[in-house]
Design an enzyme around this catalytic site. Sequence first.
Site, PDB file in Angstrom:
ATOM      1  N   CYS A  67       4.871  -7.143 -10.962  1.00  9.74           N
ATOM      2  CA  CYS A  67       3.490  -6.741 -11.241  1.00  9.74           C
ATOM      3  C   CYS A  67       2.579  -7.895 -10.841  1.00  9.74           C
ATOM      4  O   CYS A  67       2.726  -9.011 -11.345  1.00  9.74           O
ATOM      5  CB  CYS A  67       3.351  -6.449 -12.736  1.00  9.74           C
ATOM      6  SG  CYS A  67       1.670  -6.123 -13.269  1.00  9.74           S
ATOM      7  N   CYS A 181      -0.864  -4.707  -5.579  1.00  6.59           N
ATOM      8  CA  CYS A 181      -0.470  -4.079  -6.837  1.00  6.59           C
ATOM      9  C   CYS A 181       0.800  -3.322  -6.510  1.00  6.59           C
ATOM     10  O   CYS A 181       0.843  -2.599  -5.509  1.00  6.59           O
ATOM     11  CB  CYS A 181      -1.559  -3.119  -7.325  1.00  6.59           C
ATOM     12  SG  CYS A 181      -1.019  -2.098  -8.720  1.00  6.59           S
TER      13      CYS A 181
HETATM   14  N1  DGL Z   1       1.616  -2.663 -11.114  1.00  5.17           N
HETATM   15  C1  DGL Z   1       0.663  -3.586 -11.577  1.00  5.17           C
HETATM   16  C2  DGL Z   1       0.305  -4.615 -10.508  1.00  5.17           C
HETATM   17  O1  DGL Z   1       1.100  -4.904  -9.645  1.00  5.17           O
HETATM   18  C3  DGL Z   1      -0.573  -3.174 -12.307  1.00  5.17           C
HETATM   19  C4  DGL Z   1      -0.881  -1.823 -12.724  1.00  5.17           C
HETATM   20  C5  DGL Z   1      -1.727  -1.810 -13.984  1.00  5.17           C
HETATM   21  O2  DGL Z   1      -2.973  -1.834 -13.912  1.00  5.17           O
HETATM   22  O3  DGL Z   1      -1.111  -1.779 -15.044  1.00  5.17           O
HETATM   23  O4  DGL Z   1      -0.751  -5.183 -10.518  1.00  5.17           O
END
Ligand code: DGL
Length: 256
Positions: A67, A181
């Site tokens: 993430c 993301c």
């Molecule tokens: N998957 C997450 C990232 O890579 C974020 C998604 C969220 O806003 O929770 O930033």
Amino acid sequence: MFDSGVGGLSVLREVRLALPQAPVIYAADNAGLPYGTKTEVEIASRVAGLLGRMTERLKPRLVCIACNTASTIALGMVRDVLEVPIVGTVPAIKPAAAITRSGVIGLLGTGATIRQGYVDRLEAEFAADKHLLRFAAPELVEAAEARLRGLPVDPAVFARAADGLRAQAQGGAIDTVVLACTHFPLIVDDLAQAFGPDVEFVDGAAGIARRIAFLTQGQSWQRTGPDLALFTRDGAELAELAPALTSAGLTEIGVF
Ligand code: DGL
């Protein structure tokens, strides 16, 4: 592997290719989703607290924070407090700078990610001679979650993300877009349609898989049960996500 939701599955895909024998626990903090609209303090305390409890109970040999939002805010802090090796996910600005021909790079991330000093530092280090345009696209997180649950997604969200970058000064010259993301590679086909044929998309998943393979080289793997997807909150979405989780090799679902 840890994410707020299903985004980390885009990283898991590459980890499977690099380390097919490695048993995986995929942990999704769906009770905290989305991270991208939260404050730095909320994200850092949530991620550090959860990873502390999870590593204590599950005893992984390595943690991957799959993430960008959690990594750009909390990676240093989590590394300071946990004993286990931690691999983070940060925006792939370096590879994007290497492939852009126009010199104009777009970056799509969450609101929390795009305002981080970590991103400023990556830009200064690897793209100082390029033009980096950033756009926060929280709607794309929702779209990826919905898509993997088999729910309909309004195609206008992809156009809005493309327009958000294109409408900025020099935006018309963007030829490379960083998917900053982990949710976004899951919907890259829709983004490709919205941006048109001359744009290349870059994310960090393959590099993360290489890093994990490097840090675990020489270790032997033994799978003693099915790979597990763990969620921080029970709900209808767990059953809806089951087909996507199964095709990622996560055949057991549990609540942490
Ligand atoms: N998957 C997450 C990232 O890579 C974020 C998604 C969220 O806003 O929770 O930033």
